[in-house]
Design an enzyme around this catalytic site. Sequence first.
Site, short mmCIF file in Angstrom:
data_model
loop_
_atom_site.label_atom_id
_atom_site.label_comp_id
_atom_site.label_asym_id
_atom_site.label_seq_id
_atom_site.Cartn_x
_atom_site.Cartn_y
_atom_site.Cartn_z
N HIS A 364 0.36 -1.11 -0.17
CA HIS A 364 0.12 0.19 0.36
C HIS A 364 1.07 1.09 0.14
O HIS A 364 0.34 2.17 -0.57
CB HIS A 364 -1.24 -0.27 1.27
CG HIS A 364 -2.21 -1.12 0.44
ND1 HIS A 364 -2.53 -2.10 0.86
CD2 HIS A 364 -2.98 -0.79 -0.35
CE1 HIS A 364 -3.08 -3.01 0.63
NE2 HIS A 364 -3.61 -1.51 0.21
N CYS A 677 -9.81 -0.78 -10.42
CA CYS A 677 -9.53 -0.63 -9.83
C CYS A 677 -8.37 -0.35 -9.06
O CYS A 677 -7.86 -0.22 -8.64
CB CYS A 677 -10.21 0.88 -8.70
SG CYS A 677 -10.60 -1.09 -7.30
#
Length: 759
Positions: A364, A677
């Site tokens: 992330h 996405c």
Amino acid sequence: MLASLRSIVHEVNSARSLAEVLDIIVQQVREAMQAGVCSVYLFDDSDQRYVLMATQGLRPESVGKVRLAPREGLVGLVAAREEPLNLENADQHPSFAFFEETGERRFHSFLGAPIIHHRKVLGVLVLQQETQRRFHAEEEAFVVTVCAQLSGAIAHAEATGALRELAQRGRGRSRETAFSGIPSAPGIGIGRVVLATQEGNLGSVPERYSDDSSAELLRLQRALDAAKKDMRKLGRGLEAKLSSEELGLFEVYIRLLDDRALIGEVEQAITAGQTAQSGWASVMQRHVRTFRKMDDPYLRDRAADINDLGRRVLGYLQRDRRETVPLPRRIVLVGEELSAATLADIPVARLAGMVSVRGSSNSHMAIIGRALGIPTVMGAVDLPWPELDGHELIVDGFRGDVITQPSRAVRRTYVGRQREEKLLAQDLAKLSGHPCVTLDGQRLALWVNTGLRQESRLSQKVGAEAVGLYRTEIPFFARNSFPTEDEQVATYRQQLRDFAPRPVTMRTLDIGGDKALPYFPIEEANPFLGWRGIRISLDHPDIFLTQIRAMLRASVGLDNLRILLPMISNVPELEQALALIDRAYNELTAEEGYRLVPPKIGAMIEVPAAVYQVRDIGRRVDFLSVGTNDLTQYLLAVDRNNPRVASLYHTMHPAVLRALQTIREKASSVGCELSVCGELAGDPLGAVLLLGLGYTNLSMSASSLLRVKSMLSQVSQEEARALVKRAMRLSDAEQVRELFIRRLDRPQLTKLYRPLLNL
Ligand code: PEP
Ligand code: MG
């Protein structure tokens, strides 16, 4: 000789640096022994060589240049045998090695003694003489004594990184070293290192040293005083609520902070050279470990108290440092494991680059790097990160290179590349107001992924049409506790308002995996297969309902909210989540009088099970969004966060292609709106692949959007379809990528992905 020895010891003790210590040694020993040459060679860990570090008698320019492998030459022999070597005719010895650059005539006699500290050979001290003679036994004893004296100072220099620095400096060029990692966000960043440590995490504090022990002792005292004050205040505030036994705990904490033995240990570590943070963390961790090992359960439980106390004081020490040491103008954030929480204290506008020792290009933090357009390298496993604080660093986010202390020439090259990138960005900026249409007229919707405040601004700049994924967990990171419903309303409303009337897709909390909240730790053997995303939300309807209520309340009057559910792996969990959303909606409208437009609800397709149930899921929701990051990791069984298997993480793997094709077909068979996405959508080649598969709604980092738009406007959907058709016949991910690169090799297009692929 005894007088000489005393004088050497005295001078060495008052020396201020390793370089000074070595100079004193070579000069004084040569004098005392009336030798032609005295030199010190030390072992440089970074290139596994014995390096000539100081000399009297050889050419000074050879310092740092003469480097011997562990068993090379007489120096290597002394080190390997771990005992002195006294030779009358050194040049006749089979191990003798001659180094031109030393200007060394053929010295005949040689006396070498190893410098040993705690059984480890740190280097070798050498005496050489032109005349052919064996050194006397007393001379040998003298040299051995000097080496013993020297070893402590050298071991300390090794621990502090000063030895490595000196060894590199001697190389005659700059101390530039290149380390490689995984390219994770494109771009070139040049700046000074700021080390990221997690607030109050004892384990994340590197061993660091300081030249100013008294300032560090003062820092410790300030932090202890502040912690005691804090504890007293806390105790007083809770007097009415806690029993006297519970209140006693605060007293225990305060007593511990006054405990001479404990604090004395920390002070000792600081006086020996460690910084206050480093000394405090190492002593406290040692005590935590001791308590954890105890048999008595009561004492074992005290480990948590010690740890808590340790974290509190560390928090004060970290704040103290932030307030007293100014941040550089251009920051390169470096840490063992960067996370969104580490960004909290850094002015993002001054961030030039990020480097993490752990993690991979789909972690992330890498996604955040791409989102913010900050050159990022993950998985730089060999980087000596604790030593880099304040050093200049170049981050090459295209290739994954990290260059410490760059030479002027290398710096110039990178500045040139930065300039080229800027020119490309200026070119691309012209596209921001235009729609994305392929050469044959296919219109694509390009949306953005957001989470950080700065991303909204960047998204507006690139002309994003909507938000396809707002990662709500990101604003949850930079806090010490869960935000209240009202706090969440404020955060979400800001995001909805920034984009209104364009739709904003808010994903419900997706924590777990590599995203742990500092105040909600989850420790699991297999976090990516464990308690993650929707699973946590369903087990904690309190957290979930608060979040849904906040999203709905934030959307009043704006009506641009869409809600997205992460990590759906079966239909019942989807139905439970939908029921909870209904409940929150009904409470707000029927009972509390809010006027709400029902938001569209979607599910992420990012778990292989969901691929096979696209129709079942698609019938129950308004839209589907494919999370290629997790889908790839789960399909290929490759941890997206693990640098060791990063080369196996192929987003263009034939299995991923087939899954994407199935999802597309099944979603359209039930008439469900579909988008992507995951990061594949933000890769110019990936975007062409998705276009060929029939995807026309792509959501990506704002920093990738214009590159992708430019690429898609220069190809036709027909061409993309033909490419996918060919790719479907290939069995290997590399071949797929190569096919795309080969087929899209045209000057304008290549410019867009060449640096991204390190071509
Ligand atoms: C994904 O998995 O592709 C995704 C978009 O979600 P995240 O990267 O936040 O897990
Ligand atoms: Mg995901």
